[in-house]
Scaffold this active site. Structure first.
Site, PDB file in Angstrom:
ATOM      1  N   SER A  72      14.356  20.688 -34.055  1.00  0.00           N
ATOM      2  CA  SER A  72      14.095  19.257 -34.084  1.00  0.00           C
ATOM      3  C   SER A  72      12.983  18.934 -33.095  1.00  0.00           C
ATOM      4  CB  SER A  72      15.362  18.472 -33.703  1.00  0.00           C
ATOM      5  OG  SER A  72      15.063  17.106 -33.464  1.00  0.00           O
ATOM      6  N   TYR A 112      22.470  16.978 -28.667  1.00  0.00           N
ATOM      7  CA  TYR A 112      21.778  17.466 -29.858  1.00  0.00           C
ATOM      8  C   TYR A 112      20.438  18.126 -29.505  1.00  0.00           C
ATOM      9  CZ  TYR A 112      19.531  17.374 -34.465  1.00  0.00           C
ATOM     10  OH  TYR A 112      18.877  17.714 -35.618  1.00  0.00           O
TER      11      TYR A 112
END
Length: 259
Positions: free
Chosen positions: A151, A164
Site C-alpha cells: 500500500s 495497517y
C-alpha cells in the site's frame, strides 16, 4: 520442481488470493485477456466469485474459485489439497504465477489500536502470505513469478492507519527476502503498492464518500482517486515475460499521491 521455460502450459496459470472483488478481480480479468487461466480465492461471497468466473468465461478464458480465509493458517493444508484438484481440472500439476492480494482494512490509531486488531492484521497481511507461499512453493514452477500487494501507506503516514500501514511495510521487506531466497529457482518476487483505490475496501470509503474521494484527488498529482483498472494491468504486466528482469522491486501505483 517443475521447470518453466516460459512456454510450458502450466506457466500460464495464476493463483490469486482475494480475486472476487476489487483489485483482485481486475487482476484475474486482466490475466484472462492475456491468455492466463486463474485459480482465485474468495473469503465468503460465493455469488461474487461465481460472477468473476462467468466474466472470465465471456472472454474465452477459464477461472476457478476456491474459498479461503487467508487469516487462518490452519486452513492452508486443506487449501493446497483443493488447489491440486483445481489444477488437475486445468490439466496441470503446477502453476506459474502467484498474487498475494487478499487483505482486510484497519482504521486503528496508534493510541487506540488493540492487541486483537494487531493480531488480526498480522494474520492476514503478513503471516498469511508468508505461510501460504511456503505451502505453495512445491506447486510453483521454477522460473515463476510472485507479486505481493502492499500500500502507499507503507511509504507515507495517514491518520488511522497505524496498524495497517506498518503491516504493509513488513510485506515490502518480506518481498525482498523472498526474492533473495527464491533466486536459485529463478522465481522473481515483486511488490505492488496501490494508492487510495475506489473499491468496497475499508467500507467503500474512497468510492462512496465524496469528501474522502475529493481529499484523495487533491493530494494526488494526477488529480483523482485510483480505480481497480489502474492496478490490475500493472500486476498482470509484472507477471509477464515483458518484466522478466524486474525482481525485488516496489512499484507504487497511485497516480503520484503524497509526493
Amino acid at each position: 520442481m517443475a521447470t518453466n521455460n516460459g512456454r510450458h502450459p502450466t506457466s500460464r496459470i495464476a493463483v490469486v488470493t482475494g480475486g472476487s472483488r476489487g483489485i483482485g478481480r481486475d487482476t484475474v480479468l486482466r490475466l484472462a485477456t492475456r491468455g492466463v487461466r486463474s485459480v482465485f480465492t474468495y473469503h465468503s461471497n460465493r455469488v461474487e466469485a461465481e460472477k468473476v468466473c462467468a466474466m472470465v468465461a465471456e472472454t474465452g478464458g477459464q477461472a476457478l474459485a476456491l474459498q479461503l480465509n487467508v487469516g487462518d493458517a490452519s486452513a492452508f493444508d486443506d487449501f493446497v489439497t483443493r488447489l491440486r484438484e483445481a489444477l488437475g481440472q486445468l490439466g496441470a500439476q503446477h502453476f506459474g504465477y502467484l498474487v498475494n492480494n487478499a487483505g482486510t482494512s484497519s482504521a486503528a490509531t496508534f493510541a487506540a489500536g488493540t492487541e486483537a486488531e494487531l493480531d488480526a492484521q498480522f494474520a492476514v497481511h503478513f503471516k498469511g502470505p508468508f505461510l501460504l507461499t511456503q505451502k505453495l512453493l512445491p506447486l510453483i514452477n521454477d522460473g515463476g513469478r510472485i507479486v505481493n500487494i502492499s500500500s502507499g501507506l507503507a511509504r507515507f503516514a495517514f491518520p488511522g492507519r497505524a496498524i495497517y500501514g506498518p503491516m504493509k511495510a513488513a510485506v515490502e521487506a518480506l518481498t525482498r527476502y523472498m526474492a533473495l531466497e527464491l533466486a536459485p529457482r529463478r522465481i522473481a518476487v515483486n511488490v505492488v503498492a496501490p494508492g487510495a483505490i475506489a473499491t468496497d475496501f475499508s467500507g467503500g470509503i474512497v468510492r462512496d464518500n465524496p469528501q474522502v474521494n475529493k481529499a484523495v484527488a487533491d493530494h494526488t498529482a494526477l488529480g483523482r482517486a485510483g480505480l481497480p483498472s489502474d492496478v490490475g494491468p500493472v500486476i498482470a504486466g509484472l507477471l509477464s515475460d515483458d518484466f522478466g528482469w524486474v525482481n525485488a522491486q516496489r512499484i507504487e501505483v497511485a497516480g503520484g499521491i503524497q509526493i
